[in-house]
Write a protein that holds these residues in place. Structure first.
Motif, short mmCIF file in Angstrom:
data_model
loop_
_atom_site.label_atom_id
_atom_site.label_comp_id
_atom_site.label_asym_id
_atom_site.label_seq_id
_atom_site.Cartn_x
_atom_site.Cartn_y
_atom_site.Cartn_z
N UNK A 328 0.81 -1.21 0.00
CA UNK A 328 0.00 0.00 0.00
C UNK A 328 0.85 1.27 0.00
N UNK A 329 2.17 1.12 0.14
CA UNK A 329 3.07 2.26 0.20
C UNK A 329 3.61 2.58 -1.19
N UNK A 330 4.01 3.83 -1.39
CA UNK A 330 4.62 4.22 -2.65
C UNK A 330 6.07 3.76 -2.67
N UNK A 331 6.64 3.76 -3.84
CA UNK A 331 7.96 3.16 -4.01
C UNK A 331 9.04 3.93 -3.24
N UNK A 332 8.87 5.24 -3.08
CA UNK A 332 9.87 6.01 -2.34
C UNK A 332 9.90 5.58 -0.87
N UNK A 333 8.72 5.39 -0.28
CA UNK A 333 8.65 4.96 1.11
C UNK A 333 9.22 3.55 1.26
N UNK A 335 11.48 2.10 -0.56
CA UNK A 335 12.95 2.16 -0.66
C UNK A 335 13.57 2.69 0.62
N UNK A 336 12.94 3.67 1.25
CA UNK A 336 13.45 4.19 2.52
C UNK A 336 13.38 3.13 3.62
N UNK A 337 12.29 2.39 3.66
CA UNK A 337 12.14 1.35 4.69
C UNK A 337 13.17 0.23 4.51
N UNK A 338 13.56 -0.03 3.29
CA UNK A 338 14.53 -1.10 3.06
C UNK A 338 15.90 -0.77 3.64
N UNK A 344 14.20 -5.76 7.50
CA UNK A 344 13.28 -5.07 6.61
C UNK A 344 13.76 -5.16 5.17
N UNK A 345 15.05 -5.04 4.98
CA UNK A 345 15.59 -5.14 3.63
C UNK A 345 15.30 -6.50 3.03
N UNK A 346 15.43 -7.54 3.86
CA UNK A 346 15.17 -8.90 3.37
C UNK A 346 13.70 -9.06 2.97
N UNK A 347 12.78 -8.52 3.79
CA UNK A 347 11.34 -8.64 3.48
C UNK A 347 10.99 -7.83 2.24
N UNK A 348 11.51 -6.62 2.16
CA UNK A 348 11.18 -5.73 1.05
C UNK A 348 11.80 -6.23 -0.25
#
Length: 801
Positions: A328-333, A335-338, A344-348
């Protein structure tokens, strides 16, 4: 000790909380309340809901429960208080022994007002009961300094928290009051067990007694310090006697027998007593203790507390829920969460998340496009990675990165794309390009000088020239390796694109083949058994002509394996093959002839079993191939010639643009007009439909974007100075051409973005684009000469190139 407060006050940097007033829940609450208040409130709540054991026990057990209450509360409290079933969890042996001795024990307890608080998991034997009775009757003593109860007759093992004392010189009976085990509500159950609480001497002594020092004993399973703080400080409690007039035994006050001699004893007492505090007062005690803590220790506490309060809302959730949130998040968000942490990086880094982002941001048309690019373009995708040689590349994420960067380049007026100009078109550059198709590999153009040219999309190089038509090519489409063209010579030709050979020539039309469409097998519904209905079974070709008729042919697909690779060294192949000539009557590929229009068929659109045709006779006709090509409806409503049509099969709608400057929206299933879209002031020569938008282009130099469901005009695109000659759109952008102009628009906002070609001196004949490049057939005039160019505007240059 008396100087200590002043010392703290003079060192605010050492003790930063010293002197600060407690706030909120850290204030002392009900300082005069008795220790029994919490117990009494719990007993009242438990009284409302009897335990399941009491509800279902036989009469003997019910009587036992009642007597156990009397044992706990004393005679004077029997009628006013009830005991919680949680504190009365006795074993079967406990119940039986108490039933057998209840008469003598209860009589003596009532007489001497001996109150003994219950213990968790308490098991009482007849020998213990007899010993207690003997001790009470003889005035002896039962002491438990180290969990051992002593009498004149024998020694009895008892719980470490039970303290029953008497005096040898005083004949008065001693009434023992010990603190109850605090309830779980106030128990510091989340406190880690300290070394002090795990006193090896106490626990060892209990173990030794349980192993055989006594044959009959009062055994109590050792509770954890967090669940029962009573056992950790019982040695420091002085019994409260009934002769002390200043103490009310029902208030359960606790008086230490002596000042603790060691830090361990003091800590044990504080920890044990803290279990009796309510929540607010417990917070108050903690705050008071923190006021005497140095800054460095507070800093350590702060780090621990901050870490304990953190909640990982992504890693701790089930993956399905985490994916649902991230999608549900945009790609910029995203990428920041990763970059937050490795988890988080592994999940994303999941391919599913990026596949959904590709489709949601309209960067691909569907899963098929993703699979196709991942299958054939992995080497190309690697060029978009900052670490191209990494073995752990997520190619779906790279695909998103590539598509997003390319889209941003399209929408950035400052970005200069790579441009390739292919001069001349065949042997005569002055001819008009009537139709244009392209993909990642090739550009196919039809010209009104009988030729079909194939150029490279990436280099612009002329690959093949297909010769065979005897008149101008005005209609052209291809699927896979099969190309179909219609001409003014009244024939339809089928070509093998890779070899350049003409494989079939369909004859039958008596005038120019002006339009055509290819129908692929698709699902059109389900039958009575729930099985999918697929139609047509093989691809069909529909051609419309100025002879007023439409012809339906089975499309003979050429062999995909019949290839002839271009090595880049040989000259273009010119093919002039007549192919298989077949008359209209004996052609085995002819399926049906659709007759009914009274003027030229200018536009045709088909899907599944439905064909919609627009004619200069001002009508739209709906044909059903499942019914043998029967005309289902004649849709009349326009006042002038129809130049364009569009079909929405699943919503049962079709659209028609006319010279009367209107667009009609029809229900082709019912054959009625739904509404008319008005706004243009001249011929609506072009219509194009996508899932979200209907775009129309007119001779009034404007384009309009409509909502195909409601017919609402979303935007009007103004900027051209002449009639729109060509355009294309997807769900992100529109490219439109006219005299001397090739413009790019944002379809979502309706705003002009940029001029794709700024040096045009003639007309834009045709334009097509995909996600990475735009191809336009352009007429240039210079020194009284005209020449046609193919202009390739490429936005897909990798950043690492």
């Amino acid at each position: 000790m008396s100087n200590q407060p002043n010392q703290h006050a003079n060192q605010p940097s050492t003790y930063p909380l010293q002197g600060i007033t407690a706030k909120y829940d850290f204030k002392l609450s009900d300082p005069d309340s008795k220790l029994r208040d919490l117990r009494a409130s719990k007993e009242r709540s438990d009284k409302q809901t009897p335990s399941s054991n009491e509800l279902h026990a036989p009469s003997a057990n019910v009587d036992t429960v009642k007597r156990k209450r009397i044992w706990t509360l004393g005679e004077d409290e029997e009628s006013t208080g009830t005991e919680s079933c949680d504190d009365m969890m006795a074993s079967d042996t406990d119940t039986n022994s108490m039933v057998s001795n209840n008469g003598s024990i209860l009589a003596l307890l009532r007489e001497n007002r001996l109150i003994h608080p219950p213990k968790r998991r308490l098991t009482t034997s007849e020998a213990v009961n007899e010993a207690i009775l003997n001790s009470i009757s003889t005035g002896g003593s039962i002491s438990t300094p180290s969990t051992t109860v002593s009498t004149a007759a024998n020694s009895i093992s008892g719980p470490a928290s039970a303290v029953v004392s008497g005096t040898a010189n005083n004949a008065n009976l001693t009434e023992v009051v010990v603190p109850r085990t605090p309830t779980a509500f106030n128990s510091p159950s989340n406190t880690p067990i300290s070394e002090i609480e795990e006193d090896s001497d106490i626990t060892g002594e209990i173990v030794r007694e349980e192993e055989g020092e006594l044959n009959q004993s009062l055994s109590l399973p050792l509770p954890s310090p967090s669940a029962s703080p009573v056992s950790s400080y019982n040695k420091d409690i002085t019994p409260i006697t009934s002769t002390d007039a200043n103490i009310n035994t029902t208030d359960y006050q606790l008086v230490p027998s002596s000042v603790p001699a060691t830090q361990a004893e003091l800590l044990r007492m504080i920890v044990g007593l803290s279990g009796y505090l309510n929540e607010k007062n417990n917070n108050h005690l903690i705050f008071k203790l923190l006021q005497n803590v140095r800054r460095s220790t507070l800093s350590s506490f702060n780090d621990i507390i901050r870490q304990s309060l953190k909640r990982d809302l992504i890693s701790n959730l089930p993956l399905e829920i985490s994916y649902s949130i991230l999608k549900k998040l945009d790609y910029k968000t995203v990428c920041s969460l990763s970059r937050v942490c490795s988890n988080w990086n592994r999940i994303i880094n999941s391919t599913g998340i990026w596949s959904d982002l590709l489709k949601r941001d309209k960067l691909v048309t569907g899963d098929e496009e993703i699979e196709r690019e991942l299958k054939y373009e992995r080497d190309e995708l690697s060029k978009w990675s900052t670490i191209p040689n990494s073995p752990n590349l997520n190619y779906v994420q790279l695909l998103f990165k590539k598509r997003r960067i390319i889209l941003n380049r399209w929408m950035d007026p400052k970005y200069e794309p790579k441009r390739i100009s292919v001069p001349g078109h065949g042997t005569n550059g002055s001819n008009v390009v009537t139709c244009l198709q392209h993909d990642d590999e090739k550009i196919i153009t039809g010209v009104d000088d009988k030729l079909i040219n194939i150029n490279s999309s990436k280099t612009g190089k002329l690959l093949k020239v297909l010769k065979g038509h005897e008149g101008g090519v005005w209609a052209l489409k291809y699927t896979g390796n099969t190309l179909v063209s219609g001409s003014t010579d009244r024939t339809v030709r089928v070509w093998n694109i890779k070899t350049g050979k003409c494989t079939q020539v369909f004859r039958g039309h008596t005038s120019t083949v002006r339009c055509l469409d290819i129908l692929h097998p698709v699902k059109i519904g389900t039958d009575d058994n729930g099985e999918d209905i697929i139609f047509p079974q093989t691809p069909l070709l529909v051609t419309g002509s100025r002879d007023h008729n439409l012809h339906v042919w089975r499309l003979p697909l050429v062999d995909e394996d019949d290839t002839e690779e271009d090595d880049g060294k040989s000259d273009p192949i010119e093919v002039d093959t007549s192919g298989s000539n077949a008359n209209d009557l004996d052609n085995p590929y002819l399926v049906a002839v659709l007759s009914g229009h009274t003027h030229s068929v200018r536009s045709v659109s088909g899907y599944g079993n439905i064909i919609v045709s627009g004619s200069y006779d001002t009508t739209v006709r709906v044909w059903d191939l499942l019914d043998g090509g029967k005309c289902k409806h004649i849709l009349g409503g326009h006042q002038n010639k129809i130049y364009s049509t569009a079909l929405d099969f699943y919503n049962k709608r079709c659209y028609s643009g006319s010279m009367d400057a209107t667009i009609n929206v029809w229900d082709f299933e019912k054959g009625k007009l739904l509404y008319t879209l008005e706004g243009h002031s001249s011929l609506v020569g072009l219509l194009e439909l996508s899932k979200e938008y209907l775009v129309s282009a007119a001779a009034d130099a404007t384009l309009r974007v409509w909502d195909p469901e409601t017919g609402r005009n979303l935007s009007k695109l103004e900027g051209h100075t002449a009639a729109i000659t060509c355009f294309q759109h997807d769900n992100l952008r529109i490219v439109s051409g006219s005299e001397k102009m090739l413009k790019l628009w944002d379809i979502q906002t309706g705003k002009f973005v940029r001029d794709l070609l700024a040096d045009i001196t003639g007309c834009i004949w045709q334009v097509r684009f995909d996600y990475c490049r735009c191809v336009a057939a352009v007429d240039r005039s210079a020194n009284d000469t005209r020449e046609t160019f193919i202009e390739i505007v490429d936005f897909s240059t990798p950043p690492t190139s």
